[in-house]
Design an enzyme around this catalytic site. Sequence first.
Site, short mmCIF file in Angstrom:
data_model
loop_
_atom_site.label_atom_id
_atom_site.label_comp_id
_atom_site.label_asym_id
_atom_site.label_seq_id
_atom_site.Cartn_x
_atom_site.Cartn_y
_atom_site.Cartn_z
N ASP A 259 13.09 36.09 13.60
CA ASP A 259 12.81 37.22 12.71
C ASP A 259 13.35 38.54 13.23
O ASP A 259 12.75 39.16 14.11
CB ASP A 259 11.28 37.31 12.51
CG ASP A 259 10.89 38.38 11.52
OD1 ASP A 259 11.75 38.80 10.71
OD2 ASP A 259 9.73 38.81 11.54
N ASP B 2 17.12 41.36 7.71
CA ASP B 2 15.88 40.71 8.11
C ASP B 2 16.02 39.20 7.93
O ASP B 2 16.04 38.69 6.82
CB ASP B 2 14.74 41.26 7.23
CG ASP B 2 13.40 40.66 7.57
OD1 ASP B 2 13.32 39.79 8.47
OD2 ASP B 2 12.41 41.04 6.93
#
Length: 384
Positions: free
Chosen positions: A89, A279
């Site tokens: 992430d 992201d």
Amino acid sequence: MRTAVLLLALVAVLYAKVFKIETYNAGSNMARLIKKGLYQDYLRKMDQLRSRHEVLATGSQPIIDYFDDSYLINITVGTPPQQVTVILDTGSSNLWVIDAACKSKVCDGYPESDYTKHKFNTTASSTFVKEKTEFFIDYSPGYCSGYQGKDTITFGGLTVQVQEFGVANMLAEVYGYQQMDGIFGLGWPALAVNKVIPPMQNVLSQLDAPLFTIWLDRKLDIDMGGAAGLITYGALDIVNCDSTVNYVPLSAETYWQFKIQAFSIGTYSESKSEDVMSDTGTVWIRTPNDVINNIVKQTGAKFDWINEMYTVNCSTMYNQPDLIWTINNVQYKVPSVEYILDLGLGKGKCALTLYGLNNGGNQQIGFAKAFHSGLPTGSPMSSI
Ligand SMILES: *[C@@H]1O[C@H](CO)[C@@H](O)[C@H](O)[C@H]1NC(C)=O
Ligand SMILES: *[C@@H]1O[C@H](CO)[C@@H](O)[C@H](O)[C@H]1NC(C)=O
Ligand SMILES: *[C@@H]1O[C@H](CO)[C@@H](O)[C@H](O)[C@H]1NC(C)=O
């Protein structure tokens, strides 16, 4: 000669401080639930939880955080090593795993997820040190909390002898449905909860170059999961990515945040400089509602209220207009097969992997003239 070449190759391997680890895809939680006819129950449950915990912003569209289709890597924690599978992430900066002492259903993983979680047994690790600090992280789909500790971790052939991380014993429902055992944050230290030094910062000195490359592959059969790319620590991945790299300055050292100069799709275009972030925690794109509305117009998408997503006719998967971003004077085109997914909704409907952002964005400070009743007009204090 052959030996010499082999030896040279071996020496090169031994000395190159480049480490690679395959990323893989657990498949879409959404697609799995849709296939079993359980998705609408799941949505209802999530909606109830959302309205209990959050104040929804005003606006005409639901705020949906799917956090659905993730890219994961295997890492080990502890001595002897315990393997866990964590979401890669770039949108956060902490590492956390699930405490083996947590016996709740969400910590074990719900049966609907077809996954039994690999929890971290702290007492089985001779190097684990529990800290007094608690940790709580509120991601957009849900929180996790527990205590902090430190231990040895390995990933992609790299070892961090002492890494601080979260050991979670309370998890939001959503994690019980996902095929994951934690999150591996690749964001900047400024974002890190409890000011923990992220794993990437801890391995920088071991690397040839202070960088990582993430190559994310696109698979059409998304609910199956499987190999989905590669993360390379310490080098550019010129096998899977073009060696010409367009470097762009970051506009903040928190997220991987930078400016785009323009965006267009079909006959819609805007050329405002805007901050965006890369992201890898989700493959869906979040964008302001006015942009979504234009994408909807250009693709003929409809909002499917039952499944809470925009859909288009699957037969258009390959011939919708490209999403085009201009970054540092270079245009990046994303063809529609990359942003339209067949989640098995049936009736020829395919999902547009974008959703609107009602809140956030547009952070600014406003100044207005102050009215002062006690000062004579014309005094320097009466205007600003
Ligand atoms: C990660 O570990 C799981 C077992 O927990 C295994 O099935 C999977 O193939 C591994 N993936 C990679 C990319 O190593
Ligand atoms: C953790 O490991 C210890 C020592 O190996 C073992 O006794 C214990 O049962 C394990 N706990 C859990 C929850 O698996
Ligand atoms: C999708 O498009 C195909 C081909 O144009 C058409 O036959 C079909 O009826 C459409 N389906 C829906 C649900 O609109």
